[in-house]
Design a protein around this motif. Structure first.
Motif, PDB file in Angstrom:
ATOM      1  N   TRP A 148       0.843  -1.199   0.000  1.00  0.00           N
ATOM      2  CA  TRP A 148       0.000   0.000   0.000  1.00  0.00           C
ATOM      3  C   TRP A 148       0.879   1.252   0.000  1.00  0.00           C
ATOM      4  N   ARG A 149       1.613   1.457  -1.107  1.00  0.00           N
ATOM      5  CA  ARG A 149       2.540   2.579  -1.176  1.00  0.00           C
ATOM      6  C   ARG A 149       2.974   2.785  -2.618  1.00  0.00           C
ATOM      7  N   ARG A 150       3.705   3.845  -2.830  1.00  0.00           N
ATOM      8  CA  ARG A 150       4.066   4.295  -4.174  1.00  0.00           C
ATOM      9  C   ARG A 150       4.867   3.261  -4.971  1.00  0.00           C
ATOM     10  N   GLU A 151       5.671   2.441  -4.283  1.00  0.00           N
ATOM     11  CA  GLU A 151       6.485   1.463  -4.995  1.00  0.00           C
ATOM     12  C   GLU A 151       5.645   0.403  -5.715  1.00  0.00           C
ATOM     13  N   TRP A 152       4.433   0.152  -5.227  1.00  0.00           N
ATOM     14  CA  TRP A 152       3.628  -0.942  -5.764  1.00  0.00           C
ATOM     15  C   TRP A 152       2.288  -0.493  -6.341  1.00  0.00           C
ATOM     16  N   VAL A 153       1.854   0.723  -6.028  1.00  0.00           N
ATOM     17  CA  VAL A 153       0.566   1.221  -6.531  1.00  0.00           C
ATOM     18  C   VAL A 153       0.821   2.196  -7.674  1.00  0.00           C
ATOM     19  N   GLU A 154       0.198   1.928  -8.811  1.00  0.00           N
ATOM     20  CA  GLU A 154       0.362   2.767 -10.005  1.00  0.00           C
ATOM     21  C   GLU A 154      -0.578   3.962  -9.988  1.00  0.00           C
ATOM     22  N   SER A 155      -1.839   3.739  -9.630  1.00  0.00           N
ATOM     23  CA  SER A 155      -2.831   4.814  -9.560  1.00  0.00           C
ATOM     24  C   SER A 155      -4.030   4.328  -8.766  1.00  0.00           C
ATOM     25  N   ILE A 156      -4.851   5.258  -8.329  1.00  0.00           N
ATOM     26  CA  ILE A 156      -6.071   4.928  -7.588  1.00  0.00           C
ATOM     27  C   ILE A 156      -7.212   5.763  -8.154  1.00  0.00           C
ATOM     28  N   GLU A 208     -17.239   3.249  -6.282  1.00  0.00           N
ATOM     29  CA  GLU A 208     -16.189   2.249  -6.133  1.00  0.00           C
ATOM     30  C   GLU A 208     -14.826   2.908  -5.990  1.00  0.00           C
ATOM     31  N   ILE A 209     -13.926   2.146  -5.372  1.00  0.00           N
ATOM     32  CA  ILE A 209     -12.516   2.513  -5.232  1.00  0.00           C
ATOM     33  C   ILE A 209     -11.712   1.462  -5.976  1.00  0.00           C
ATOM     34  N   VAL A 210     -10.841   1.899  -6.879  1.00  0.00           N
ATOM     35  CA  VAL A 210     -10.043   0.978  -7.684  1.00  0.00           C
ATOM     36  C   VAL A 210      -8.566   1.259  -7.410  1.00  0.00           C
ATOM     37  N   VAL A 211      -7.870   0.285  -6.850  1.00  0.00           N
ATOM     38  CA  VAL A 211      -6.438   0.390  -6.588  1.00  0.00           C
ATOM     39  C   VAL A 211      -5.713  -0.406  -7.668  1.00  0.00           C
ATOM     40  N   ASN A 212      -5.043   0.296  -8.576  1.00  0.00           N
ATOM     41  CA  ASN A 212      -4.295  -0.351  -9.660  1.00  0.00           C
ATOM     42  C   ASN A 212      -2.845  -0.551  -9.228  1.00  0.00           C
ATOM     43  N   PHE A 213      -2.418  -1.805  -9.178  1.00  0.00           N
ATOM     44  CA  PHE A 213      -1.040  -2.098  -8.793  1.00  0.00           C
ATOM     45  C   PHE A 213      -0.124  -2.037 -10.019  1.00  0.00           C
ATOM     46  N   ARG A 214       1.141  -1.787  -9.783  1.00  0.00           N
ATOM     47  CA  ARG A 214       2.107  -1.697 -10.877  1.00  0.00           C
ATOM     48  C   ARG A 214       2.317  -3.077 -11.504  1.00  0.00           C
ATOM     49  N   PRO A 215       2.614  -3.109 -12.812  1.00  0.00           N
ATOM     50  CA  PRO A 215       2.885  -4.401 -13.446  1.00  0.00           C
ATOM     51  C   PRO A 215       4.211  -4.976 -12.982  1.00  0.00           C
ATOM     52  N   VAL A 216       4.388  -6.243 -13.220  1.00  0.00           N
ATOM     53  CA  VAL A 216       5.675  -6.872 -12.891  1.00  0.00           C
ATOM     54  C   VAL A 216       6.772  -6.213 -13.728  1.00  0.00           C
ATOM     55  N   PRO A 217       7.999  -6.144 -13.219  1.00  0.00           N
ATOM     56  CA  PRO A 217       9.052  -5.432 -13.948  1.00  0.00           C
ATOM     57  C   PRO A 217       9.451  -6.090 -15.254  1.00  0.00           C
ATOM     58  N   HIS A 218       9.248  -7.396 -15.365  1.00  0.00           N
ATOM     59  CA  HIS A 218       9.557  -8.094 -16.623  1.00  0.00           C
ATOM     60  C   HIS A 218       8.597  -9.262 -16.762  1.00  0.00           C
ATOM     61  N   SER A 219       7.929  -9.334 -17.907  1.00  0.00           N
ATOM     62  CA  SER A 219       6.976 -10.415 -18.134  1.00  0.00           C
ATOM     63  C   SER A 219       7.655 -11.556 -18.867  1.00  0.00           C
ATOM     64  N   ALA A 220       7.781 -12.677 -18.193  1.00  0.00           N
ATOM     65  CA  ALA A 220       8.353 -13.874 -18.814  1.00  0.00           C
ATOM     66  C   ALA A 220       7.281 -14.731 -19.480  1.00  0.00           C
ATOM     67  N   LEU A 221       6.018 -14.293 -19.428  1.00  0.00           N
ATOM     68  CA  LEU A 221       4.901 -15.126 -19.869  1.00  0.00           C
ATOM     69  C   LEU A 221       4.341 -14.704 -21.215  1.00  0.00           C
ATOM     70  N   GLY A 222       5.019 -13.782 -21.898  1.00  0.00           N
ATOM     71  CA  GLY A 222       4.602 -13.436 -23.243  1.00  0.00           C
ATOM     72  C   GLY A 222       3.575 -12.329 -23.300  1.00  0.00           C
ATOM     73  N   PRO A 223       3.143 -11.976 -24.521  1.00  0.00           N
ATOM     74  CA  PRO A 223       2.248 -10.824 -24.710  1.00  0.00           C
ATOM     75  C   PRO A 223       0.874 -10.989 -24.086  1.00  0.00           C
ATOM     76  N   SER A 224       0.422 -12.219 -23.897  1.00  0.00           N
ATOM     77  CA  SER A 224      -0.910 -12.400 -23.305  1.00  0.00           C
ATOM     78  C   SER A 224      -0.971 -11.845 -21.893  1.00  0.00           C
ATOM     79  N   ALA A 225       0.164 -11.806 -21.182  1.00  0.00           N
ATOM     80  CA  ALA A 225       0.192 -11.248 -19.826  1.00  0.00           C
ATOM     81  C   ALA A 225      -0.083  -9.752 -19.862  1.00  0.00           C
ATOM     82  N   LEU A 226       0.409  -9.086 -20.909  1.00  0.00           N
ATOM     83  CA  LEU A 226       0.177  -7.650 -21.027  1.00  0.00           C
ATOM     84  C   LEU A 226      -1.268  -7.359 -21.418  1.00  0.00           C
TER      85      LEU A 226
END
Length: 488
Positions: free
Chosen positions: A200-208, A346-364
């Motif tokens: 619950w902080r700037r390092e992990w939350v992208e926007s609210i 509603e309240i929407v907490v958007n978390f930051r994406p993983v720094p590198h996706s090893a699972l391909g474009p479908s993850a994005l």
């Protein structure tokens, strides 16, 4: 739960025949009564100007309040015993002797006295002064409905006058959004679980995002609303209160001052806005004619009581920043409006994406990790994450973990007004707005009010039944994001 008889109370309801009393307050008191949460000795006294006696008032309650009380089913025996709690006092605010009559009527009644002012704010001070003139302020609790003033100056004037009569710990400034079950569970999730607090902080939350959207227009409230607008009606109180709950630091405890101290720190840390900022991070709109739920609806400017050339906003979207260590750089997007596509809060907490996706474009493509706290119409909390779809290949889809409280708890969710009224009766202040919180909110909002009052520009138009002006979506697009319903 059955409270003991020494938790007695006398609940005096000013505006006892008004819309708020009919739709919210009396149904909430009935539900508390039906659930065994009110002391048997507790009494309810309706107060209004109508020339009625108790029997006539009971008939009015039975006719007008019963349909709202019955929305979750009605226990006829409980309804009958609830009506037995109710009395009525005719009171004209211009007649000092009527307050003496009220004093005599409630003198023999037991327990703490609660005076609920379900009236316009212009009557708050005269009622409080009249109560004090007959000695009814001593040891009592006073509940003030919003809006509390038109701006910082008028809010301070009301608070100063009421504060001369009632001590701060006697004053309950109500904001019913703070009583909603998901808001309470947000506190439990954050401060009771090691899983959420580290994130619950700037390092992990992208926007609210915080949204309060209404399908209805101004209905019969045109005269009031045209002098108020969405910024005063919703942002200054409901939205900023929800923001402070979401962003607050862990309090020392859940006592009233610990919680409200932390909310105040958030409000004081809001980044101030000047005229240049306002043009970039604030969108105001006004609904035009359109279609809502399949029916044609008129433009705001043609509603009864609204000036044809009105520049009053019926929609507001804001980008807000909090200048503290936890939230620096995280945008908070606030939005409210009338005649929108759906009724939702509603309240929407958007978390930051993983720094590198090893699972391909479908993850994005699959979407973000997010927490969605739905306040209305259905109260739920959902945690969205990514999972592999069944079948060949590593194709991801967004799924959610549903915090379905009704599956774990047999008790039904308590309505916001029911919770808050019980808190008043039992002297719990944590979910009510303290004066310094209110002042901090007005101070932050006032530059926007002043800028919009002096600019000749009309609010941006949007069709009734839509999600508001396109500028609202464009503001989020500048930050690489969008409103939740646009992503879906």
């Amino acid at each position: 739960m059955q409270f003991p008889t020494d938790s007695g109370f006398t609940f005096v309801l000013f505006g006892g025949t008004g819309d708020l009393s009919m739709r919210k307050i009396l149904p909430a008191l009935y539900e508390a009564h039906r659930s065994g949460m009110l002391a048997e000795s507790g009494k309810i006294v309706g107060v209004a100007r109508q020339e009625e006696n108790r029997a006539q008032y009971i008939d009015w309650v039975d006719t007008h309040v019963k349909p709202y009380a019955a929305k979750n089913g009605l226990d006829e025996a409980a309804w009958t015993s609830f009506l037995a709690r109710i009395d009525y006092v005719k009171l004209d605010l211009s007649r000092a002797e009527d307050f003496a009559t009220l004093r005599e009527a409630i003198a023999p009644l037991p327990g703490i006295r609660v005076f609920y002012l379900a009236t316009g704010p212009s009557l708050f001070v005269p009622i409080c002064q009249a109560l004090a003139s007959v000695g009814l302020n001593s040891g009592a609790r006073i509940v003030l409905e919003k809006p509390l003033g038109y701006d910082l100056k008028s809010s301070n004037a009301i608070n100063d006058a009421v504060g001369e009569i009632f001590a701060e710990e006697q004053i309950y400034r109500i904001d019913h959004y703070l009583g909603k079950e998901p808001v309470q569970n947000l506190l439990a999730l954050r401060f009771g679980n090691a899983l959420f607090e580290p994130l619950w902080r700037r390092e992990w939350v992208e926007s609210i995002q915080i949204t309060i959207a209404e399908e209805l227009g101004v209905e019969a409230r045109g005269n009031f609303y045209d002098n108020t607008g969405a910024l005063r009606d919703m942002v200054q109180n409901h939205l900023l209160q929800l923001l402070s709950i979401v962003a607050m630091e862990p309090p020392h405890s859940m006592d009233s001052d610990s919680v409200r101290d932390e909310k105040l720190r958030v409000l004081r840390a809001l980044k101030p806005l000047d005229a240049d900022d306002i043009n970039k991070v604030a969108v105001r709109g006004q609904y035009h004619a359109g279609v809502s739920r399949g029916q044609a609806v008129p433009a705001y400017a043609t509603e009864p009581g609204v000036k044809p050339d009105s520049r009053t906003e019926t929609f507001v979207a804001l980008k807000v920043e909090i200048e503290n260590w936890r939230w620096a750089g995280v945008p908070f997007f606030l939005r409210t409006g009338k005649r929108l596509a759906d009724r939702v809060a509603e309240i929407v907490v958007n978390f930051r994406p993983v720094p590198h996706s090893a699972l391909g474009p479908s993850a994005l493509r699959a979407g973000k990790n997010r927490l969605v706290i739905r306040l209305q119409p259905n109260e739920t909390i959902r945690l969205y994450c990514l999972a592999k779809q069944p079948g060949e290949g590593m194709n991801l889809a967004s799924v959610y973990l549903d915090l379905a409280f009704d599956r774990f708890f047999r008790e039904g969710q308590m309505e916001a007004y029911q919770r808050l009224l019980l808190d008043v009766i039992h002297g719990r202040l944590a979910l009510f707005v303290r004066r310094d919180e209110q002042e901090a909110a007005w101070k932050w909002v006032e530059p926007i009010l002043n800028e919009w009052a002096t600019t000749p520009r009309q609010p941006k138009p949007y069709a009734a039944g839509s999600w508001g002006p396109a500028a609202s979506s464009a503001m989020l697009a500048q930050h690489g994001t969008c409103w939740l319903e646009e992503e879906n």
